[in-house]
Design a protein around this motif. Structure first.
Motif, PDB file in Angstrom:
ATOM      1  N   UNK A  10       0.829  -1.206   0.000  1.00 38.74           N
ATOM      2  CA  UNK A  10       0.000   0.000   0.000  1.00 38.74           C
ATOM      3  C   UNK A  10       0.858   1.248   0.000  1.00 38.74           C
ATOM      4  N   UNK A  11       1.927   1.235   0.765  1.00 38.69           N
ATOM      5  CA  UNK A  11       2.805   2.400   0.822  1.00 38.69           C
ATOM      6  C   UNK A  11       3.420   2.688  -0.535  1.00 38.69           C
ATOM      7  N   UNK A  12       3.854   1.645  -1.206  1.00 42.48           N
ATOM      8  CA  UNK A  12       4.493   1.863  -2.503  1.00 42.48           C
ATOM      9  C   UNK A  12       3.481   2.253  -3.570  1.00 42.48           C
ATOM     10  N   UNK A 139       0.095 -12.440 -12.407  1.00 43.38           N
ATOM     11  CA  UNK A 139       1.037 -12.004 -11.363  1.00 43.38           C
ATOM     12  C   UNK A 139       0.402 -10.937 -10.468  1.00 43.38           C
ATOM     13  N   UNK A 140      -0.367 -10.046 -11.066  1.00 37.24           N
ATOM     14  CA  UNK A 140      -1.083  -9.027 -10.284  1.00 37.24           C
ATOM     15  C   UNK A 140      -0.189  -8.020  -9.606  1.00 37.24           C
ATOM     16  N   UNK A 141       1.004  -7.790 -10.150  1.00 39.29           N
ATOM     17  CA  UNK A 141       1.939  -6.858  -9.514  1.00 39.29           C
ATOM     18  C   UNK A 141       1.418  -5.427  -9.682  1.00 39.29           C
ATOM     19  N   UNK A 144      -3.797  -5.073  -5.390  1.00 40.09           N
ATOM     20  CA  UNK A 144      -3.889  -5.385  -3.964  1.00 40.09           C
ATOM     21  C   UNK A 144      -3.614  -6.852  -3.664  1.00 40.09           C
ATOM     22  N   UNK A 145      -3.553  -7.671  -4.717  1.00 34.93           N
ATOM     23  CA  UNK A 145      -3.415  -9.109  -4.487  1.00 34.93           C
ATOM     24  C   UNK A 145      -2.426  -9.731  -5.473  1.00 34.93           C
ATOM     25  N   UNK A 146      -1.133  -9.442  -5.320  1.00 38.27           N
ATOM     26  CA  UNK A 146      -0.133 -10.039  -6.208  1.00 38.27           C
ATOM     27  C   UNK A 146       0.109 -11.506  -5.868  1.00 38.27           C
ATOM     28  N   UNK A 264       6.152  -3.158  -7.380  1.00 39.41           N
ATOM     29  CA  UNK A 264       6.718  -4.453  -7.021  1.00 39.41           C
ATOM     30  C   UNK A 264       6.096  -4.940  -5.716  1.00 39.41           C
ATOM     31  N   UNK A 265       6.362  -6.208  -5.401  1.00 40.51           N
ATOM     32  CA  UNK A 265       6.025  -6.718  -4.073  1.00 40.51           C
ATOM     33  C   UNK A 265       7.139  -7.672  -3.651  1.00 40.51           C
ATOM     34  N   UNK A 266       7.237  -7.925  -2.382  1.00 37.12           N
ATOM     35  CA  UNK A 266       8.249  -8.847  -1.876  1.00 37.12           C
ATOM     36  C   UNK A 266       7.571 -10.043  -1.220  1.00 37.12           C
ATOM     37  N   UNK A 267       8.177 -11.187  -1.407  1.00 37.26           N
ATOM     38  CA  UNK A 267       7.671 -12.415  -0.797  1.00 37.26           C
ATOM     39  C   UNK A 267       8.860 -13.280  -0.411  1.00 37.26           C
TER      40      UNK A 267
END
Length: 361
Positions: A10-12, A139-141, A144-146, A264-267
Motif C-alpha cells: 500500500x505504501x508503494x 502475477x497481479x503486480x 492489492x493481491x499479487x 513491485x512486491x516482496x515475498x
C-alpha cells in the motif's frame, strides 16, 4: 500475503510514480521589451492513465498556457480509455474480448501504438511484447493481491504470449489476436505514446518550450526559454522519491526510465518487479534495477526501456545502440553505466554515496 506485506504494498502504491524530475528551478529570463510576463511558466498537475501528469508550459501568458495544458490533459484521458486492457469500451479491451474470434475496428491511435510496439518487439527479439497481458493479470503486480506463480502456472500461460499473433490490418483499420484467452497490455508503451501526443498538441498551439512528466516519463519541447538545456534528475532506484544519482542535460527529446522500484512486491525476501520477461514468464531478473532511455520518440523510448531492462546490461546496450538512442543503466550492484553519446551531458551526483559511476574508455 502477510499484514506487513500488505502495508508495504500500500505504501508503494500511494507513492507518486515519479522517478525522474526537473531539477533546475526556473530562473528569471533576461529583460525583455515585451510587456507580457513570459519568464514564469504555467504549471499544471493532473491524474490520467493511472499516473500523475505534471506540465510546465511557457507561453505569452498563463491563460494561453492553461488552454494548451487542458487540451493535453483531455487527450491523455481519452487515450487512457482507448488503450486500457480492462473492460471492452476501448480498442484494446475490445480486441482482448474478441481474441481468437474476429477482428475489431480500431482508431488511428491504437494502430499507431501497435505498429510502434511491433517495431520494438522485432528489434529486441521479443524482449518487449504487449501480449504479456495474461501473465500481467496472473502475477497481479501493482494490485492489492499479487501472486508468485508456479512454474506450472507460467507454463500454462506462456503459449499465449507472442506479439506475432497480433493481426493488424492497416487498410481496413482492424486488429485481432489469433488465439482465445490472449490479451494485450499497453502499460509498457501507452504512456510513451501519450507523451508523443502531448508534443503534437504543444507544437500545434505554438508552444516552443515545455516539459511534461507522465509519472516519470519526461518529454521536453525545445530548450528552456533562456536557450539553456533542461536538467533532468535520474531517480535513485533504492532511495526516496526525491533522491537522485545524477542528472542529464537534454533538449527537445524524451527521457524514459524503467525500474524495479516503480511497482513491485516482496515475498520471502524476494523482490518481484512489474516488468515481465516474455521469454520466462517471470518478472525480469537481468541484473538491472533501472534503465533510462533518451530518444526523440517517447512512443518508442518507452518500450525500448522495458526491452533493455529485460535484456540486461550487455544485450540492452547493444539494443540501444542498434536503435540509435542513448541510455543510463543502473545495475543491482549499484554501478552506473552510460552510453557514449551521454558522457558529456550526464553528471554523476550521488548523495547516498552508494553508487559507482563506471566511465569506460
Amino acid at each position: 500475503m502477510t499484514s506487513i506485506e500488505r502495508v508495504q504494498l500500500l505504501l508503494h502504491k500511494t507513492k507518486r510514480s515519479v522517478m525522474i524530475a526537473v531539477l533546475l528551478a526556473f530562473g528569471v529570463l533576461a529583460t525583455s521589451c515585451s510587456s507580457k510576463k513570459t519568464d514564469e511558466p504555467y504549471r499544471a498537475s493532473d491524474s490520467a492513465m493511472q499516473t500523475t501528469i505534471d506540465q510546465t508550459v511557457y507561453a505569452d501568458n498563463n491563460d494561453e498556457a492553461k488552454t494548451v495544458a487542458d487540451k493535453v490533459t483531455k487527450e491523455i484521458n481519452h487515450l487512457g480509455q482507448v488503450l486500457t486492457m480492462y473492460g471492452s469500451g476501448g480498442d484494446i479491451g475490445n480486441i482482448n474480448k474478441h481474441a481468437g474470434e474476429n477482428a475489431v475496428n480500431i482508431t488511428a491511435d491504437t494502430e499507431n501504438v501497435l505498429q510502434a510496439a511491433d517495431k520494438i518487439s522485432q528489434l529486441s527479439g521479443g524482449a518487449f511484447d504487449v501480449t504479456t497481458g495474461p501473465l500481467v493479470k496472473a502475477w497481479g503486480i501493482g494490485t492489492d493481491d499479487p501472486h508468485v506463480l508456479s512454474d506450472e502456472q507460467i507454463a500454462g500461460l506462456e503459449p499465449l504470449v507472442d506479439y506475432q499473433d497480433i493481426q493488424l490490418n492497416t487498410q481496413n483499420h482492424t486488429a485481432m489476436l489469433a488465439r482465445k484467452e490472449q490479451s494485450i497490455d499497453m502499460s509498457g508503451i501507452g504512456i510513451g505514446y501519450a507523451g508523443e501526443k502531448a508534443v503534437g498538441i504543444y507544437k500545434q498551439n505554438g508552444i516552443k518550450s515545455a516539459c511534461i512528466n507522465l509519472g516519470g516519463h519526461v518529454v521536453l519541447i525545445g530548450k528552456k526559454p533562456d536557450s539553456s538545456p533542461w536538467m533532468i534528475g535520474i531517480q535513485n532506484p533504492r532511495g526516496k522519491s526525491n533522491s537522485y544519482i545524477g542528472y542529464v542535460k537534454v533538449s527537445d527529446t524524451s527521457v524514459v526510465t524503467t525500474g524495479d522500484y516503480q511497482k513491485y512486491f516482496t515475498r520471502d525476501g524476494v523482490r518481484y518487479g512489474h516488468i515481465i520477461d516474455p521469454h520466462t514468464g517471470k518478472p525480469a531478473n537481468s541484473g538491472l534495477i533501472s534503465v533510462t532511455i533518451i530518444a526523440p520518440s517517447p512512443t518508442e523510448a518507452d518500450p525500448l526501456s522495458n526491452a533493455a531492462f529485460v535484456l540486461g546490461l550487455d544485450q540492452g546496450t547493444q539494443l540501444v545502440q542498434k536503435y540509435g538512442a542513448q541510455a543510463i543503466f543502473v545495475t543491482s550492484d549499484k554501478k552506473i553505466y552510460v552510453t557514449n553519446g551521454l558522457k558529456d551531458s550526464f553528471t554523476f551526483s550521488d548523495s547516498s554515496k552508494e553508487y559507482t559511476y563506471i566511465q569506460e574508455e
